[in-house]
Design an enzyme around this catalytic site. Structure first.
Site, PDB file in Angstrom:
ATOM      1  N   ARG A  86       0.856  -1.196   0.000  1.00 46.45           N
ATOM      2  CA  ARG A  86       0.000   0.000   0.000  1.00 46.45           C
ATOM      3  C   ARG A  86       0.888   1.241   0.000  1.00 46.45           C
ATOM      4  NH1 ARG A  86      -1.371   1.723   4.531  1.00 46.45           N
ATOM      5  NH2 ARG A  86      -2.142  -0.235   5.389  1.00 46.45           N
ATOM      6  N   TYR A  93     -16.549  16.452 -16.049  1.00 38.92           N
ATOM      7  CA  TYR A  93     -16.929  15.053 -15.907  1.00 38.92           C
ATOM      8  C   TYR A  93     -17.977  14.932 -14.798  1.00 38.92           C
ATOM      9  CZ  TYR A  93     -16.528  10.134 -14.780  1.00 38.92           C
ATOM     10  OH  TYR A  93     -16.799   8.818 -14.524  1.00 38.92           O
ATOM     11  N   ASP A 140      -7.605  18.911 -14.762  1.00 40.75           N
ATOM     12  CA  ASP A 140      -7.903  17.543 -15.180  1.00 40.75           C
ATOM     13  C   ASP A 140      -7.482  17.433 -16.645  1.00 40.75           C
ATOM     14  OD1 ASP A 140      -9.045  15.173 -16.116  1.00 40.75           O
ATOM     15  OD2 ASP A 140     -10.785  15.317 -14.783  1.00 40.75           O
ATOM     16  N   LYS A 142      -8.393   6.342 -19.424  1.00 37.74           N
ATOM     17  CA  LYS A 142      -8.737   6.874 -20.746  1.00 37.74           C
ATOM     18  C   LYS A 142      -7.520   6.809 -21.678  1.00 37.74           C
ATOM     19  CE  LYS A 142     -12.513   7.576 -18.410  1.00 37.74           C
ATOM     20  NZ  LYS A 142     -12.844   8.851 -17.789  1.00 37.74           N
TER      21      LYS A 142
END
Ligand SMILES: *Cc1c(COP(=O)(O)O)cnc(C)c1O
Length: 382
Positions: free
Chosen positions: A52, A105, A177, A202
């Site tokens: 992690r 978005y 973004d 994406k």
């Protein structure tokens, strides 16, 4: 040759990716592991203790992302929204305010308006394509301006350098973004932004086979704070997902070239089509953000949206009739996708300032032969 002087295409393939020290494998291995043997208590090999906190495959991707965006620190997450959540909760405290775009978005809007707001953070909407509107939206308690350029789904363009001038003098962080452009077409940190956000699902991944997210920052201190929260909150990219994104990035430059060329041809066809009432593509000289896009982007991207003159039902029918364009959410993969934002990706923005027109169709133009895509759309428009 030091990395700083290398070109994007070279960095995409090599940054953070030395051949494996143990075997010489030219591709970083998928370190599918949770824990690491210590040579005596605290005797870590290379700083790895628990996956992690850090994992070598994720480290390779994070170093690669930092190099591609020209940042000090890259961080890879389980999804774009996990990256956004980490950023919002690292930087904002109860009582703080952020400015969000009027076109973004839908999931970003939902996270801020439905989740983060409950923790005492306030937000307001501004047209980020107008720097004066952003300046007017700033309050004494504003800590962050959030921008998506090009925006989803209307392909609006915001002037990153002009907004950075405003946010810097106000002591506010500018977040961009960069999902629609990808690191290849646009590098917001060089234009003055403080944080770059990606849904690596994406274009960066590029093959519709992985969900992931990333943050890249210019400032090492903020990078440290984000890394602390990434570990404390735990929404990291797993080793295999990190590896898939890295594999996608190696071909980003060549893929984007074809995405852009195909999208430009499709936008031209749509402009001339009698059943189409408006086309949103920053490569069109008629697009209000065309000049800013030409200044801050290498090319205009693979996303196109358009409005169907006959209205919402006709727009839905176009989506249903397309065959080469697959009806589906998401974007940025090698295959072309078509969708109806009002009923699909942006349904969560219904009734808000970010609601999208019902007659809008969004295309993620893939890298198939342009002639096949043009023929398919022509048929779908009927
Ligand atoms: C998809 C997307 C996101 C969210 O990313 P996920 O990987 O789906 O969590 C954020 N911003 C933009 C512009 C997107 O297209």
């Amino acid at each position: 040759m030091n990395e700083r002087s290398q070109h994007f295409e070279t960095l995409a393939i090599h940054a953070g990716q030395e051949p494996d020290a143990a075997t010489g494998a030219v591709v970083p291995p998928i370190h599918q592991v949770s824990t690491y043997k210590q040579d005596g208590v605290g005797g870590l090999r290379g700083g790895y203790e628990y996956s992690r906190s850090a994992n070598p495959t994720r480290t390779a991707l994070e170093e690669n992302l930092a190099a591609l965006e020209g940042g000090r620190r890259g961080l890879a997450f389980a999804s774009g929204l996990a990256a956004e959540d980490c950023l919002l909760r690292t930087v904002l405290s109860p009582g703080d305010h952020l400015v969000i775009p009027n076109d973004a978005y839908g999931g970003t809007f939902r996270l801020i308006a439905k989740v983060v707001e409950r923790w005492g953070v306030t937000w307001s909407v501004a047209d980020t394509s107008d720097p004066a509107a952003v300046r007017a939206a700033l309050r004494p308690e504003t800590r962050m301006v959030w921008v998506e350029t090009p925006s989803n789904p209307l392909l609006g363009i915001s002037d990153i350098a002009a907004l950075a001038d405003i946010t810097r003098s106000a002591g506010v962080r500018l977040v961009v973004d960069n999902t629609f452009a990808s690191s290849y077409l646009q590098q917001p940190l060089a234009l003055g932004a403080d944080v770059v956000v990606h849904s690596t699902t994406k274009y960066m991944g590029g093959h519709s086979d992985v969900v992931g997210g990333a943050l890249v920052v210019a400032d090492s201190a903020l990078g440290e704070e984000l890394a602390y929260h990434q570990n404390a909150m735990g929404a990291i990219a797993g080793p295999f997902d990190a590896w898939l994104v890295m594999r996608g990035i190696k071909t980003l430059a060549v893929r984007m070239g074809r995405h852009c060329a195909n999208a430009a041809r499709i936008a031209e066809m749509l402009v001339a089509h009698p059943k189409v009432s408006a086309v949103h593509y920053p490569g069109l000289p008629s697009h209000p953000g065309h000049e800013v896009a030409a200044k801050q982007m290498r090319d205009f991207g693979g996303m196109v949206s358009f409005r169907v003159a006959a209205g919402e039902e006709a727009a839905v029918a176009v989506c249903d009739r397309a065959k080469v364009f697959t009806l589906g959410e998401s974007l940025g993969g090698v295959e072309s996708l078509i969708e109806h934002p009002g009923r699909m990706t942006h349904a969560s923005a219904a009734g808000s300032a970010l609601e999208v027109p019902g007659d809008l169709v969004r295309l993620s133009v893939g890298i198939e032969a342009a002639d096949d895509l043009l023929a398919d759309l022509t048929d779908a428009l009927g």
